[in-house]
Design a protein around this motif. Structure first.
Motif, mmCIF file in Angstrom:
data_model
loop_
_atom_site.group_PDB
_atom_site.id
_atom_site.type_symbol
_atom_site.label_atom_id
_atom_site.label_comp_id
_atom_site.label_asym_id
_atom_site.label_seq_id
_atom_site.Cartn_x
_atom_site.Cartn_y
_atom_site.Cartn_z
ATOM 1 N N LEU A 228 0.851 -1.188 0.000
ATOM 2 C CA LEU A 228 0.000 0.000 0.000
ATOM 3 C C LEU A 228 0.883 1.233 0.000
ATOM 4 O O LEU A 228 1.785 1.365 0.843
ATOM 5 C CB LEU A 228 -0.906 0.014 1.233
ATOM 6 C CG LEU A 228 -1.701 1.296 1.495
ATOM 7 C CD1 LEU A 228 -2.702 1.558 0.379
ATOM 8 C CD2 LEU A 228 -2.419 1.220 2.851
ATOM 9 N N VAL A 229 0.636 2.125 -0.943
ATOM 10 C CA VAL A 229 1.327 3.416 -1.007
ATOM 11 C C VAL A 229 0.324 4.499 -0.646
ATOM 12 O O VAL A 229 -0.749 4.594 -1.260
ATOM 13 C CB VAL A 229 1.914 3.668 -2.407
ATOM 14 C CG1 VAL A 229 2.521 5.074 -2.483
ATOM 15 C CG2 VAL A 229 2.964 2.620 -2.744
ATOM 16 N N LEU A 230 0.667 5.314 0.342
ATOM 17 C CA LEU A 230 -0.186 6.407 0.801
ATOM 18 C C LEU A 230 0.427 7.739 0.372
ATOM 19 O O LEU A 230 1.609 7.990 0.610
ATOM 20 C CB LEU A 230 -0.337 6.374 2.320
ATOM 21 C CG LEU A 230 -1.042 5.156 2.916
ATOM 22 C CD1 LEU A 230 -0.893 5.152 4.432
ATOM 23 C CD2 LEU A 230 -2.513 5.154 2.537
ATOM 24 N N LEU A 231 -0.380 8.592 -0.244
ATOM 25 C CA LEU A 231 0.069 9.895 -0.715
ATOM 26 C C LEU A 231 -0.599 10.991 0.108
ATOM 27 O O LEU A 231 -1.831 11.056 0.177
ATOM 28 C CB LEU A 231 -0.298 10.075 -2.191
ATOM 29 C CG LEU A 231 0.142 8.966 -3.157
ATOM 30 C CD1 LEU A 231 -0.442 9.228 -4.546
ATOM 31 C CD2 LEU A 231 1.654 8.872 -3.217
ATOM 32 N N ALA A 232 0.202 11.837 0.739
ATOM 33 C CA ALA A 232 -0.333 12.998 1.451
ATOM 34 C C ALA A 232 -0.249 14.195 0.523
ATOM 35 O O ALA A 232 0.850 14.706 0.256
ATOM 36 C CB ALA A 232 0.457 13.260 2.734
ATOM 37 N N PRO A 233 -1.367 14.656 -0.023
ATOM 38 C CA PRO A 233 -1.315 15.717 -1.038
ATOM 39 C C PRO A 233 -0.942 17.062 -0.443
ATOM 40 O O PRO A 233 -1.239 17.369 0.713
ATOM 41 C CB PRO A 233 -2.741 15.732 -1.585
ATOM 42 C CG PRO A 233 -3.596 15.189 -0.480
ATOM 43 C CD PRO A 233 -2.740 14.183 0.231
ATOM 44 N N ALA A 234 -0.279 17.860 -1.251
ATOM 45 C CA ALA A 234 -0.020 19.243 -0.886
ATOM 46 C C ALA A 234 -1.325 20.027 -0.979
ATOM 47 O O ALA A 234 -2.276 19.607 -1.654
ATOM 48 C CB ALA A 234 1.021 19.843 -1.828
ATOM 49 N N PRO A 235 -1.404 21.179 -0.306
ATOM 50 C CA PRO A 235 -2.616 22.002 -0.418
ATOM 51 C C PRO A 235 -2.914 22.342 -1.878
ATOM 52 O O PRO A 235 -1.998 22.576 -2.665
ATOM 53 C CB PRO A 235 -2.254 23.265 0.384
ATOM 54 C CG PRO A 235 -1.211 22.811 1.356
ATOM 55 C CD PRO A 235 -0.426 21.756 0.639
ATOM 56 N N VAL A 255 -3.078 2.032 -3.797
ATOM 57 C CA VAL A 255 -2.687 3.425 -3.616
ATOM 58 C C VAL A 255 -3.869 4.175 -3.012
ATOM 59 O O VAL A 255 -5.023 3.982 -3.423
ATOM 60 C CB VAL A 255 -2.280 4.090 -4.947
ATOM 61 C CG1 VAL A 255 -1.719 5.491 -4.689
ATOM 62 C CG2 VAL A 255 -1.262 3.240 -5.692
ATOM 63 N N ALA A 256 -3.579 5.023 -2.032
ATOM 64 C CA ALA A 256 -4.618 5.832 -1.401
ATOM 65 C C ALA A 256 -4.033 7.179 -1.019
ATOM 66 O O ALA A 256 -2.822 7.321 -0.853
ATOM 67 C CB ALA A 256 -5.183 5.123 -0.161
ATOM 68 N N SER A 257 -4.885 8.175 -0.901
ATOM 69 C CA SER A 257 -4.463 9.454 -0.337
ATOM 70 C C SER A 257 -4.819 9.460 1.136
ATOM 71 O O SER A 257 -5.736 8.759 1.570
ATOM 72 C CB SER A 257 -5.132 10.619 -1.061
ATOM 73 O OG SER A 257 -6.538 10.592 -0.847
#
Length: 463
Positions: A228-235, A255-257
């Motif tokens: 699992l790859v988690l992406l923390a998005p920028a504003p 993949v998830a945010s």
């Protein structure tokens, strides 16, 4: 290793200012991944050195009014025989500062022969117990996943690499995978992670265009199940951009945010959780929910805990027990097996998402009660005559109020699992003030090439 002296051993260059340099004699190891040195009466906490060395350091924190300064080693003038070449260039302080930037964190002991790393960790644990708990006690730091004869785990080969099933990365302004330097906003690009498992490195996250993302978390279970790859998005990052990043990864990767502040997870591809396996049980762990990062840690820690509790007669069919700060239920499942349907297990976890995972993981165990909330509140609401408790708090430890409440609950024994020797020693001191004793202690090198270690202790009322 023979020291390579690249500059003459001048004494001071702008010492007292960040970026200034000084030559120091390195003293004993201290908690936190550094050694103690002194310069003109000022204490300096030096990283990337070894006791007994003479090194040139670059000051990284050096306020005039500070009680102590911090520094990185940039040159070794007299080397310890336990110094080795660092296995990872981005974390090598000597090489990094030659290129005018600090090293990444996360492998601060990589310049030290692995057996010496463990001896240094044992020294830190002994010092913390002496200073904070008033105990004169030393214990060996054991390898995680060691075989019956104490040898290294088969996958490890004695190198201390390839153990991380979870890793956290930052992203450079140009959208490349990177990691922060210690106590710094500086991000260093990386193109490998030797401490991580092959499954994490095989994702080649450094080849992705990660523009629009601030952080990347990745979990690749040791059982080989779907990563699992988690992406923390920028504003202001649009969902379309996150979908484009997810499309760069293979189809068998989820993949998830996620929002680091709330823990909320949104599916982009695949599932939002991973399936872990340990001690004969399957565990679902959602998003960035807690799980031991060393591939051999779950079995190692469960083995130490059950040995203490069962060996002392505190864990048996029909026993009343509790798992506090229970996470997804690693220890809870093992407790349920041990007490059987005639016993009972209270499992307490503060995180709502992780508590939901525990409910799913333990739904087939009627003797288990899963409760979400703060440990101190739940213990007040559900008083019981406990035979034993497992205490596995976060790095900050349990604290005096919780320790006093645990003592008041009157269990026959407590197995305390800790990832921080300072908070552990402080809490042991609180237990001792309340008439309890440290009846057993083991320490494990769950985090090779870092200063961290894990302890498992047995605490009992003093006779």
């Amino acid at each position: 290793m023979t020291a390579k002296t690249s500059t003459p051993p001048a004494t001071v260059q702008d010492a007292g200012h960040v970026g200034g340099e000084a030559v120091v004699d390195v003293g004993p190891v201290a908690h936190g991944g550094h050694c103690v040195a002194r310069h003109e009466g000022r204490v300096i906490f030096v990283r990337h050195a070894l006791p007994g060395e003479k090194v040139r350091v670059r000051l990284t924190d050096a306020e005039d009014k500070a009680k102590f300064w911090r520094a990185d080693t940039v040159d070794v003038l007299e080397a310890s025989p336990d110094r080795v070449e660092h296995f990872w260039r981005p974390a090598d302080s000597l090489r990094s500062w030659q290129h005018s930037h600090p090293p990444v964190g996360g492998a601060e002991f990589g310049h030290i022969h692995l057996p010496r790393q463990r001896r240094l960790k044992a020294e830190v644990l002994a010092e913390q117990l002496r200073r904070l708990a008033g105990l004169e006690l030393s214990t060996e730091v054991e390898a995680a996943g060691a075989d019956a004869d104490g040898g290294e785990a088969a996958h490890d080969g004695g190198a201390g690499l390839g153990w991380r099933t979870r890793a956290s990365f930052s992203v450079t302004p140009g959208g490349k995978l990177g990691m922060h330097a210690h106590r710094s906003g500086h991000i260093v690009p990386v193109r490998d992670m030797p401490l991580a498992t092959d499954a994490i490195n095989a994702l080649r996250l450094w080849d992705l265009d990660l523009q629009g993302v601030d952080r990347v978390e990745v979990a690749a279970p040791a059982n080989g199940s779907r990563p699992l790859v988690l992406l923390a998005p920028a504003p202001e990052t649009k969902p379309k951009r996150l979908a484009a990043i997810a499309a760069q990864l293979p189809g068998d990767v989820s993949v998830a945010s996620f929002d680091p502040a709330t823990g909320d997870v949104t599916q982009l591809k695949g599932r939002t959780w991973v399936q872990e396996t340990a001690v004969g049980h399957e565990y679902r762990v959602t998003g960035a929910g807690f799980w031991q990062i060393h591939r051999d840690a779950p079995g190692t820690l469960v083995g130490a805990v059950t040995e203490f509790l069962q060996g002392g007669g505190f864990l048996h069919p029909g026993a009343v027990v509790a798992d506090l700060y229970a996470g997804a239920g690693l220890f809870t499942a093992v407790l349920a097996d041990a007490v059987g349907e005639t016993g009972s297990v209270l499992s307490v976890e503060g995180s709502p998402g992780t508590s939901r995972d525990a409910r799913k993981n333990l739904h087939g165990a009627p003797q288990v009660e899963i409760v979400q909330g703060r440990v101190e509140r739940i213990l007040r609401q559900k008083p019981r005559n406990f035979d034993a408790l497992i205490l596995d708090p976060p790095r900050a430890g349990a604290g005096k109020a919780v320790v006093n409440q645990l003592v008041a609950a009157g269990p026959r024994a407590i197995a305390y699992v800790s990832c921080d020797p300072a908070s552990f020693a402080r809490d042991v001191g609180y237990f001792r003030q309340s008439g309890w004793q440290l009846s057993g202690l083991r320490a494990f090198d769950i985090y090779p090439h870092t200063h961290h270690l894990e302890t498992v202790a047995l605490l009992t009322p003093a006779p």
